[in-house]
Design a protein around this motif. Sequence first.
Motif, short mmCIF file in Angstrom:
data_model
loop_
_atom_site.label_atom_id
_atom_site.label_comp_id
_atom_site.label_asym_id
_atom_site.label_seq_id
_atom_site.Cartn_x
_atom_site.Cartn_y
_atom_site.Cartn_z
N LEU A 17 29.24 62.29 -7.53
CA LEU A 17 30.47 63.11 -7.46
C LEU A 17 30.22 64.41 -6.69
CD1 LEU A 17 31.88 62.74 -11.09
CD2 LEU A 17 32.61 61.54 -9.04
N ALA A 18 29.12 65.10 -7.02
CA ALA A 18 28.85 66.40 -6.40
C ALA A 18 28.60 66.27 -4.90
CB ALA A 18 27.65 67.06 -7.09
N LEU A 19 27.66 65.41 -4.53
CA LEU A 19 27.35 65.25 -3.11
C LEU A 19 28.49 64.57 -2.37
CD1 LEU A 19 23.58 64.18 -3.17
CD2 LEU A 19 24.58 66.45 -2.82
N GLY A 20 29.18 63.65 -3.05
CA GLY A 20 30.30 62.96 -2.40
C GLY A 20 31.42 63.90 -2.04
N TYR A 21 31.78 64.80 -2.94
CA TYR A 21 32.86 65.75 -2.63
C TYR A 21 32.39 66.81 -1.64
CZ TYR A 21 36.53 63.97 -5.58
OH TYR A 21 37.54 63.18 -6.10
N LEU A 22 31.08 67.08 -1.62
CA LEU A 22 30.56 67.99 -0.60
C LEU A 22 30.69 67.35 0.78
CD1 LEU A 22 29.12 70.68 -0.04
CD2 LEU A 22 26.95 69.46 -0.32
N ILE A 23 30.31 66.07 0.88
CA ILE A 23 30.47 65.35 2.15
C ILE A 23 31.96 65.25 2.51
CG2 ILE A 23 30.24 63.07 3.22
CD1 ILE A 23 27.65 62.72 1.62
N GLY A 24 32.79 65.06 1.50
CA GLY A 24 34.22 64.91 1.74
C GLY A 24 34.88 66.13 2.35
N LYS A 25 34.24 67.29 2.24
CA LYS A 25 34.80 68.51 2.81
C LYS A 25 34.58 68.63 4.32
CE LYS A 25 34.51 71.28 -1.41
NZ LYS A 25 33.93 72.49 -2.05
N ILE A 26 33.71 67.78 4.85
CA ILE A 26 33.44 67.83 6.28
C ILE A 26 34.70 67.44 7.04
CG2 ILE A 26 32.08 66.84 8.16
CD1 ILE A 26 29.84 66.37 6.13
N ARG A 27 35.09 68.26 7.98
CA ARG A 27 36.33 68.04 8.73
C ARG A 27 36.02 67.97 10.22
NH1 ARG A 27 41.70 68.84 7.72
NH2 ARG A 27 41.22 69.79 5.69
N VAL A 28 36.58 66.97 10.87
CA VAL A 28 36.50 66.86 12.32
C VAL A 28 37.93 66.84 12.84
CG1 VAL A 28 35.72 65.51 14.28
CG2 VAL A 28 34.34 65.57 12.19
N GLY A 29 38.41 67.96 13.38
CA GLY A 29 39.81 68.06 13.76
C GLY A 29 40.68 67.94 12.52
N PRO A 30 41.71 67.08 12.56
CA PRO A 30 42.57 66.91 11.39
C PRO A 30 42.02 65.90 10.39
CG PRO A 30 43.43 65.63 13.21
CD PRO A 30 42.23 66.36 13.74
N VAL A 31 40.90 65.27 10.71
CA VAL A 31 40.36 64.18 9.88
C VAL A 31 39.32 64.72 8.92
CG1 VAL A 31 39.14 61.97 9.88
CG2 VAL A 31 40.80 62.49 11.69
N GLN A 32 39.50 64.39 7.65
CA GLN A 32 38.57 64.76 6.61
C GLN A 32 38.28 63.53 5.77
OE1 GLN A 32 39.96 67.98 4.18
NE2 GLN A 32 37.92 68.53 3.47
N GLY A 46 37.20 63.07 2.75
CA GLY A 46 37.72 63.13 1.39
C GLY A 46 36.64 62.83 0.36
N GLY A 47 36.84 63.35 -0.84
CA GLY A 47 35.83 63.24 -1.88
C GLY A 47 35.59 61.83 -2.37
N VAL A 48 36.65 61.02 -2.43
CA VAL A 48 36.50 59.66 -2.96
C VAL A 48 35.61 58.82 -2.05
CG1 VAL A 48 37.72 57.51 -3.48
CG2 VAL A 48 38.65 59.70 -4.24
N CYS A 49 35.90 58.84 -0.76
CA CYS A 49 35.08 58.08 0.18
C CYS A 49 33.66 58.64 0.25
CB CYS A 49 35.72 58.08 1.56
SG CYS A 49 35.01 56.87 2.70
N GLY A 50 33.53 59.96 0.21
CA GLY A 50 32.20 60.58 0.19
C GLY A 50 31.41 60.16 -1.03
N THR A 51 32.07 60.08 -2.19
CA THR A 51 31.42 59.63 -3.42
C THR A 51 30.89 58.21 -3.26
OG1 THR A 51 32.76 61.07 -4.83
CG2 THR A 51 31.78 59.14 -5.88
N LEU A 52 31.68 57.35 -2.63
CA LEU A 52 31.24 55.97 -2.43
C LEU A 52 30.01 55.91 -1.53
CD1 LEU A 52 31.62 52.99 -2.93
CD2 LEU A 52 33.28 52.92 -1.06
N PHE A 53 29.98 56.72 -0.47
CA PHE A 53 28.82 56.74 0.41
C PHE A 53 27.54 57.08 -0.37
CE2 PHE A 53 31.66 58.00 4.24
CZ PHE A 53 32.01 56.67 4.41
N VAL A 54 27.61 58.14 -1.18
CA VAL A 54 26.44 58.57 -1.94
C VAL A 54 26.06 57.51 -2.97
CG1 VAL A 54 25.50 60.34 -3.47
CG2 VAL A 54 27.01 60.99 -1.59
N ALA A 55 27.07 56.96 -3.66
CA ALA A 55 26.80 55.95 -4.69
C ALA A 55 26.17 54.70 -4.09
CB ALA A 55 28.09 55.59 -5.42
N LEU A 56 26.61 54.30 -2.90
CA LEU A 56 26.00 53.15 -2.24
C LEU A 56 24.52 53.41 -1.95
CD1 LEU A 56 28.81 52.12 0.30
CD2 LEU A 56 27.94 50.74 -1.59
N ALA A 57 24.22 54.63 -1.54
CA ALA A 57 22.82 54.97 -1.26
C ALA A 57 21.98 54.94 -2.53
CB ALA A 57 22.75 56.35 -0.60
N LEU A 58 22.49 55.56 -3.61
CA LEU A 58 21.75 55.56 -4.87
C LEU A 58 21.66 54.16 -5.47
CD1 LEU A 58 23.08 58.83 -6.58
CD2 LEU A 58 20.90 58.47 -5.42
#
Length: 555
Positions: free
Chosen positions: A15-30, A32-44
């Motif tokens: 949750l913590a690292l996922g929402y941190l990743i989710g804050k990364i913004r490229v132009g109007p695209v972000q 988001g915390g949910v997708c970031g959480t999945l990325f971290v969870a897949l790694a763990l």
Amino acid sequence: MSFVTQPVVALFISLALGYLIGKIRVGPVQVGGVCGTLFVALALGQFGVTISPDLKNVAFALFIYALGFTAGPQFFNNIRGGLRYGVLSFVEVATVLALVAVAVLLFNLDAGTASGLFAGAATESAVLGTASDAISRLALPAAEISRLQANMATAYSVTYLFGLVAIVVFTTQIAPLLLGIDLRKEATALAQQLGAEGDNGTENGVPEIVSRAFRAGPVSGSTVGAFESSVNGVVTIEQIGRSSGFIKATPETQIEPDDVVLVIGRRRSVIAVSERFGVEVPMPAGDNVPLVERQVVLVRREVAGLRIRDLRRLASDEQRRGVFISRVRRLGQSIPALPGTVLEQGDILTLYGSEDAITRAATELGHMLPTTSATDFVMLGLGVVAGLLLGELAIQVGPLNLTLGTGGGALISGLVFGWVHMHRPLLGAIPPAAAEFMKDFGLATFIAAIGLSVGPDALALLKQYGLMLPVLSILVSAVPGLISLYIGHHLLKIEAPILLGAIAGQHCSTPSISALVSLAGNSTPVIGYTVTYAISNVLLPLMGPVVVGMIELIH
């Protein structure tokens, strides 16, 4: 590493690292915390971390119930009367289903991969829950069910990002180009049609409802009621200052030559009538001007569908005196509170004026928004249980066992309980902040649990399909928008800013509507967004079992 692989630790790291990743913004695209959480969870998950399925089920039940609860009032209203825009949500669902079916036929996708493609390309994370539940009910060995659910999570993590970028680029760049419009100019013109002030129609933060003090001047000798009638009630004389202090003005109050009149109304109206008075004087001290703001839930069906200006015209002189609609929120989004704005059941109206006037108007519109910060756990528990029971109902159609499942049942229950709460505010209260926490934490926890359980299966799927999944996600994301653009512009004749907002809403894409509002310079795109968002946010999750059943039939 043993500390990190403890289930509770792994969950909160995700949750913590996922929402941190989710804050990364490229132009109007972000991301988001949910997708970031999945990325971290897949790694763990590669280290063999697992979380109890019971926690996953509880988290998803809370999320999907809260989703239905908050969407209920607007969903039923839009299904009944908002289909001019809402039809685009049905276009979204039908088109995405058709495209996923074609992908299954061409590339032999399994139920898990296809469900992940559906959820990721449509950027609707809730589909993962309903599809995962449907997969778990298939007559397959436990190992095969785990593999399908792992494929679903992996396909979602790959396709979500590309689907998100595709819909943002389509709504903000490609669609305006295809329509041949300047979005900011179109939005400005639309705002002026709705009654916005100024030449550019933008919302610049200047209060729409203002109060000014004037010497009585030429209006002395008239009654307050006679003056207000002469200007069609567009402003109200709320108080009158005399040597003895300020007094509350009534329609019968006689205006004397030395009076100071306190006038409130929309900025344009106050400026227009200012020439009827004498010179403007400094505003009196705050304790002499008891004007307040209160939030009211619009419930009365007779009022829903009316424009703000029509609402004031239909109200009696006494009902509209001293009260104005300063803001309108719909599904958590602010829409323009302009004279031409159409109100809908479930809207949260911010009324500005005197306490008495607001109390009087509130009874004609609906009811005051409850100020309680406590959640009604009795009704919450009953609502979730009712949803789970509903999800157990099943209908056998040939080889298919059709059921709403845990997610679909809790969603339907939340819709009903949310609608009941709108009409009976003392029943089933879930404060907005609590409902948002239930949705955010419930979904993020569910996604983390899925990601942690995937393990090495994720890498196998990526090796199998490679770049095919990103390409499919772009097509599945953009094609429904393209079809809706044609239907909305040529057949339904929807104004361009509203149409683009509706396309963002049919895709449940918050980044898209944020980018559109920024480009438009005002919030007119939100008018279409809220209608399609309310409908798609219900229809898309319900498609999870449909996708699984459809793939079983194809195979």
